[in-house]
Design a protein around this motif. Sequence first.
Motif, mmCIF file in Angstrom:
data_model
loop_
_atom_site.group_PDB
_atom_site.id
_atom_site.type_symbol
_atom_site.label_atom_id
_atom_site.label_comp_id
_atom_site.label_asym_id
_atom_site.label_seq_id
_atom_site.Cartn_x
_atom_site.Cartn_y
_atom_site.Cartn_z
ATOM 1 N N SER A 180 0.632 -1.380 -0.088
ATOM 2 C CA SER A 180 0.078 0.039 0.043
ATOM 3 C C SER A 180 0.985 1.085 -0.040
ATOM 4 O O SER A 180 0.996 1.859 1.109
ATOM 5 C CB SER A 180 -0.956 0.065 1.280
ATOM 6 N N PRO A 181 1.771 1.518 -1.069
ATOM 7 C CA PRO A 181 2.527 2.645 -1.153
ATOM 8 C C PRO A 181 1.886 3.881 -0.822
ATOM 9 O O PRO A 181 2.607 4.704 -0.301
ATOM 10 C CB PRO A 181 3.068 2.499 -2.424
ATOM 11 N N ASP A 182 0.557 4.327 -1.000
ATOM 12 C CA ASP A 182 0.064 5.443 -0.699
ATOM 13 C C ASP A 182 -0.574 5.545 0.554
ATOM 14 O O ASP A 182 -1.300 6.676 0.805
ATOM 15 C CB ASP A 182 -0.918 5.652 -1.980
ATOM 16 N N GLY A 183 -0.635 4.543 1.225
ATOM 17 C CA GLY A 183 -1.356 4.625 2.464
ATOM 18 C C GLY A 183 -2.364 3.495 2.783
ATOM 19 O O GLY A 183 -2.722 2.874 1.644
ATOM 20 N N VAL A 184 -2.852 3.349 3.912
ATOM 21 C CA VAL A 184 -3.905 2.402 4.182
ATOM 22 C C VAL A 184 -5.176 2.836 5.154
ATOM 23 O O VAL A 184 -4.593 3.724 6.026
ATOM 24 C CB VAL A 184 -3.296 1.137 5.010
ATOM 25 N N SER A 185 -6.173 2.688 5.241
ATOM 26 C CA SER A 185 -7.312 2.805 5.774
ATOM 27 C C SER A 185 -8.014 1.795 6.442
ATOM 28 O O SER A 185 -7.778 0.579 5.954
ATOM 29 C CB SER A 185 -8.406 3.746 4.965
ATOM 30 N N LEU A 186 -8.845 1.928 7.384
ATOM 31 C CA LEU A 186 -9.524 0.910 8.120
ATOM 32 C C LEU A 186 -10.507 1.270 8.973
ATOM 33 O O LEU A 186 -10.590 2.621 9.378
ATOM 34 C CB LEU A 186 -8.545 0.158 8.873
ATOM 35 N N HIS A 187 -11.466 0.430 9.326
ATOM 36 C CA HIS A 187 -12.249 0.698 10.212
ATOM 37 C C HIS A 187 -12.239 0.061 11.743
ATOM 38 O O HIS A 187 -12.049 -1.269 11.546
ATOM 39 C CB HIS A 187 -13.910 0.467 9.613
ATOM 40 N N VAL A 188 -12.578 0.429 12.592
ATOM 41 C CA VAL A 188 -12.432 -0.050 13.952
ATOM 42 C C VAL A 188 -13.543 0.326 14.804
ATOM 43 O O VAL A 188 -14.051 1.551 14.779
ATOM 44 C CB VAL A 188 -11.038 0.108 14.639
ATOM 45 N N PHE A 189 -14.238 -0.568 15.631
ATOM 46 C CA PHE A 189 -14.955 -0.324 16.640
ATOM 47 C C PHE A 189 -14.551 0.620 17.628
ATOM 48 O O PHE A 189 -13.360 0.368 18.096
ATOM 49 C CB PHE A 189 -15.650 -1.348 17.241
ATOM 50 N N GLN A 190 -15.378 1.943 17.985
ATOM 51 C CA GLN A 190 -14.673 2.649 19.156
ATOM 52 C C GLN A 190 -14.512 1.872 20.428
ATOM 53 O O GLN A 190 -13.407 2.019 21.044
ATOM 54 C CB GLN A 190 -15.647 3.752 19.374
ATOM 55 N N GLN A 191 -15.438 0.708 20.489
ATOM 56 C CA GLN A 191 -15.004 0.129 21.955
ATOM 57 C C GLN A 191 -13.677 -0.699 21.892
ATOM 58 O O GLN A 191 -13.370 -1.220 22.968
ATOM 59 C CB GLN A 191 -16.093 -0.716 21.873
ATOM 60 N N ASN A 192 -13.412 -0.767 20.440
ATOM 61 C CA ASN A 192 -12.322 -2.014 20.601
ATOM 62 C C ASN A 192 -10.874 -1.245 20.832
ATOM 63 O O ASN A 192 -9.980 -0.642 19.999
ATOM 64 C CB ASN A 192 -12.111 -2.592 18.876
ATOM 65 N N THR A 193 -10.693 -0.748 22.167
ATOM 66 C CA THR A 193 -9.501 -0.200 22.540
ATOM 67 C C THR A 193 -8.313 -0.768 22.271
ATOM 68 O O THR A 193 -7.163 -0.101 21.876
ATOM 69 C CB THR A 193 -9.612 0.064 23.969
ATOM 70 N N GLY A 194 -8.183 -1.927 22.394
ATOM 71 C CA GLY A 194 -6.951 -2.925 22.133
ATOM 72 C C GLY A 194 -6.519 -2.680 20.719
ATOM 73 O O GLY A 194 -5.572 -2.229 20.259
ATOM 74 N N ALA A 195 -7.382 -2.875 19.612
ATOM 75 C CA ALA A 195 -6.832 -2.431 18.226
ATOM 76 C C ALA A 195 -6.753 -1.037 18.018
ATOM 77 O O ALA A 195 -5.744 -0.743 17.239
ATOM 78 C CB ALA A 195 -8.354 -3.057 17.456
ATOM 79 N N ARG A 196 -7.287 -0.191 18.492
ATOM 80 C CA ARG A 196 -7.192 1.145 18.383
ATOM 81 C C ARG A 196 -5.837 1.470 18.916
ATOM 82 O O ARG A 196 -5.107 2.155 18.253
ATOM 83 C CB ARG A 196 -8.188 1.829 19.255
#
Length: 158
Positions: A105-121
């Motif tokens: 992903s040479p130009d960057g990466v996006s993702l979605h995460v649940f606000q509650q998922n503090t570990g992933a965040r």
Amino acid sequence: MSGDGGARIRCAQEADAAVIARVHMASRSAAMPYLPPQKRDHEQVTRWVRDVLFVECRVWVAVSDAEVVGYAALDGDMLEHLYLRPDVRRRGVGTLLLDEVRRHSPDGVSLHVFQQNTGARAFYERHGFTVVEAGDGSGNMENLPDLTLRWTPEGTRR
């Protein structure tokens, strides 16, 4: 043993579908206990991996001691999934998978995460992702508030 348990990353193969489904189900259950119980059984999730995930995404697996212990799925520049077997969390395996995704992903990466998922965040923030949008949950199947995060390589940031 290294911090990543000697894991290596390779492209997923069709034969990996069943174990990817097991990783997916176990990880969601362990890391996101606030989600309702999974309605799909292992066979249905395996079919989704094979018929949807492998078709729509580039998928990599982390392998340690000849066992698949995690996977990541990238659709364009959107990281759709990064899941680990619960017993290998916090050992560097997620970082290895994320590094592979970023290499593609040479130009960057996006993702979605649940606000509650503090570990992933916290994991993604440690790896340079920043919040670009907050959602009220109307855009996901679970109807839970979420965040869109983005990582952009140093050389391409404005």
